[in-house]
Write a protein that holds these residues in place. Structure first.
Motif, PDB file in Angstrom:
ATOM      1  N   GLN A  33       0.712  -1.313   0.219  1.00  0.00           N
ATOM      2  CA  GLN A  33       0.045  -0.136  -0.007  1.00  0.00           C
ATOM      3  C   GLN A  33       0.994   1.138  -0.083  1.00  0.00           C
ATOM      4  O   GLN A  33       0.780   2.365  -0.899  1.00  0.00           O
ATOM      5  N   ALA A  52       2.563   1.912  -3.328  1.00  0.00           N
ATOM      6  CA  ALA A  52       1.941   2.362  -4.319  1.00  0.00           C
ATOM      7  C   ALA A  52       1.489   3.926  -4.167  1.00  0.00           C
ATOM      8  O   ALA A  52       1.471   4.509  -5.117  1.00  0.00           O
ATOM      9  N   SER A  53       1.136   4.093  -2.917  1.00  0.00           N
ATOM     10  CA  SER A  53       0.586   5.571  -2.466  1.00  0.00           C
ATOM     11  C   SER A  53       1.772   6.502  -2.708  1.00  0.00           C
ATOM     12  O   SER A  53       1.536   7.385  -3.379  1.00  0.00           O
ATOM     13  N   ILE A  99      -5.228   3.503 -11.329  1.00  0.00           N
ATOM     14  CA  ILE A  99      -5.476   2.127 -11.251  1.00  0.00           C
ATOM     15  C   ILE A  99      -6.803   1.775 -12.077  1.00  0.00           C
ATOM     16  O   ILE A  99      -8.030   2.209 -11.354  1.00  0.00           O
ATOM     17  N   PHE A 139     -11.447  -3.536  -3.824  1.00  0.00           N
ATOM     18  CA  PHE A 139     -10.449  -3.693  -4.748  1.00  0.00           C
ATOM     19  C   PHE A 139      -9.682  -2.358  -4.673  1.00  0.00           C
ATOM     20  O   PHE A 139     -10.243  -1.205  -4.634  1.00  0.00           O
ATOM     21  N   MET A 140      -8.116  -2.378  -4.556  1.00  0.00           N
ATOM     22  CA  MET A 140      -7.333  -1.141  -4.259  1.00  0.00           C
ATOM     23  C   MET A 140      -7.810  -0.139  -3.576  1.00  0.00           C
ATOM     24  O   MET A 140      -7.732   1.066  -3.803  1.00  0.00           O
ATOM     25  N   GLN A 180      -6.362   3.563  -3.036  1.00  0.00           N
ATOM     26  CA  GLN A 180      -5.604   4.026  -4.335  1.00  0.00           C
ATOM     27  C   GLN A 180      -6.550   4.809  -5.106  1.00  0.00           C
ATOM     28  O   GLN A 180      -8.032   4.741  -5.000  1.00  0.00           O
ATOM     29  N   VAL A 218      -8.704   4.982  -8.144  1.00  0.00           N
ATOM     30  CA  VAL A 218      -9.399   3.960  -9.064  1.00  0.00           C
ATOM     31  C   VAL A 218     -10.279   4.393 -10.224  1.00  0.00           C
ATOM     32  O   VAL A 218     -11.192   5.373  -9.646  1.00  0.00           O
ATOM     33  N   ARG A 240     -12.618   7.650  -6.667  1.00  0.00           N
ATOM     34  CA  ARG A 240     -12.862   6.388  -7.386  1.00  0.00           C
ATOM     35  C   ARG A 240     -13.948   7.002  -8.215  1.00  0.00           C
ATOM     36  O   ARG A 240     -14.926   7.530  -7.774  1.00  0.00           O
ATOM     37  N   GLY A 254      -5.490  -5.920  -3.355  1.00  0.00           N
ATOM     38  CA  GLY A 254      -4.814  -4.400  -3.359  1.00  0.00           C
ATOM     39  C   GLY A 254      -3.420  -4.512  -4.336  1.00  0.00           C
ATOM     40  O   GLY A 254      -3.381  -5.213  -5.151  1.00  0.00           O
ATOM     41  N   PRO A 255      -2.697  -3.533  -3.938  1.00  0.00           N
ATOM     42  CA  PRO A 255      -1.557  -3.164  -4.677  1.00  0.00           C
ATOM     43  C   PRO A 255      -0.301  -4.145  -4.632  1.00  0.00           C
ATOM     44  O   PRO A 255       0.504  -4.206  -5.670  1.00  0.00           O
ATOM     45  N   LEU A 266      -0.192  -5.464  -8.309  1.00  0.00           N
ATOM     46  CA  LEU A 266       0.413  -4.669  -9.591  1.00  0.00           C
ATOM     47  C   LEU A 266       1.567  -4.954  -9.813  1.00  0.00           C
ATOM     48  O   LEU A 266       2.647  -5.634  -9.229  1.00  0.00           O
TER      49      LEU A 266
END
Ligand code: 2GW
Ligand code: MN
Length: 297
Positions: free
Chosen positions: A50, A53-54, A60, A86-87, A90, A92, A113, A166-167, A170
């Motif tokens: 997390q 990714a942040s 995403i 889902f994610m 993040q 989205v 999102r 989650g991430p 990826l």
């Protein structure tokens, strides 16, 4: 390309106590022969994923097709559960492809999102609905979606989220182990075997059988993947061929030629019909029961 350091056997046990490392999953394969990690529950720290990714401030994308009866049947639950799992945390953007934009349910979305709806024509045969996705995705990745997203996941809609996706999932290119086939001997896997098809793999070929219900990666990687599959599908069609599992056969050919950078364990897309399995700890996505007789007419 990855090297899967955490999968090295010597690292599985603590040198002093001999206790298993807390992130070890010694009973399953956690690294491909080409060094890509196979992500199982407990082999990654979700907080680290997390944080990483942040720091990259990613957007995403998540694409689904909801054509014909599949819209009423699956879309709302898919989106509602994606909001929960889902994610999360993040940015989205959902892309829903449908022939009836007005019928897309209004699902409450979290901050950061958003949902975009794109119109597609409805193919007559279900096989064509499934196969046309590659061409449509290729175009979308070359357009708005490709400009606003860094990574994209492309999913079937006849499933719902049941745990954090989650991430940790990826990577430059991501393939999903098929839950019915991950423990089968390689020669039995249902790859296309007709040498005339663009999707053909010979008996010695094919690493794993991947499920087309989940694949992902960077926009550039997915442009390549969708171009390869759309061309293969068109090539076969021009000669009156249709691969055994349609777009999935071409996807499997692609990942044989271009090894995925990350592989998701069957926990990420699990079929409850299989029943409990010791190595399946926390499924992330669950297939809806197949109602082929009802829907495939
Ligand atoms: C598909 C089959 C029979 C009747 C209807 C449909 C159908 C599919 C439909 O009416 N509307 C629709 O939007 N679809 C989309 O195509 C939807 O996004 C769905 O998830 C996707 C694939 O169809 P699905 O999920 O019924 O097929 P599966 O679960 O057997 O899929 C595997 O094999 C397919 C090729 O045969 C694809 O490769 C798919 O990605 C695989 O998971
Ligand atoms: Mn499906």
């Amino acid at each position: 390309m990855g090297v899967c350091p955490s999968a090295t056997v010597s690292l599985l046990r603590d040198n002093f106590t001999g206790a298993l490392h807390p992130w070890a999953r010694p009973e399953v394969l956690t690294c491909t022969p080409w060094g890509a990690p196979i992500i199982w529950d407990g082999t990654f720290d979700p907080d680290v994923a997390q944080q990483e990714a942040s720091q990259q401030n990613l957007t995403i994308g998540l694409t689904v097709f909801a054509v014909g009866r599949y819209l009423e049947k699956y879309l709302e639950r898919f989106l509602e559960t994606a909001e929960q799992h889902f994610m999360v945390g993040q940015r989205v953007v959902y892309y829903v492809f449908t022939e009836r934009p007005g019928a897309v349910p209004r699902v409450a979305l979290g901050p950061d999102r958003r949902l975009r709806v794109e119109r597609v024509v409805r193919e007559r045969r279900w096989q064509d609905v499934s196969m046309a996705r590659m061409r449509t995705l290729h175009a979308a990745l070359g357009g708005w979606l490709g400009r606003e997203a860094h990574f994209v996941f492309c999913m079937d809609i006849d499933q719902h989220f049941s745990g954090a996706f989650g991430p940790e999932a990826l990577a430059e290119s991501v393939a999903q182990l098929h839950s019915w086939h991950y423990h089968w001997p390689r020669w039995l896997l249902p790859f296309e075997r007709d040498a005339r098809s663009a999707a053909a793999l010979t008996r010695g070929e094919g690493d794993f059988y991947y499920h087309a219900a989940v694949f992902g990666g960077s926009v550039a990687a997915l442009r390549g993947l969708t171009a390869h599959c759309a061309l293969g599908l068109a090539w076969d069609r021009a000669r009156g061929l249709e691969a055994r599992w349609h777009d999935e056969s071409h996807l499997n050919k692609f990942f044989w030629l271009h090894k995925p950078a990350k592989v998701l364990s069957p926990e990420f897309c699990w079929s409850p019909d299989i029943g409990p399995r010791a190595e399946i700890r926390r499924p992330r996505l669950l297939w809806a029961p197949k109602e082929y007789r009802l829907l495939r007419d």
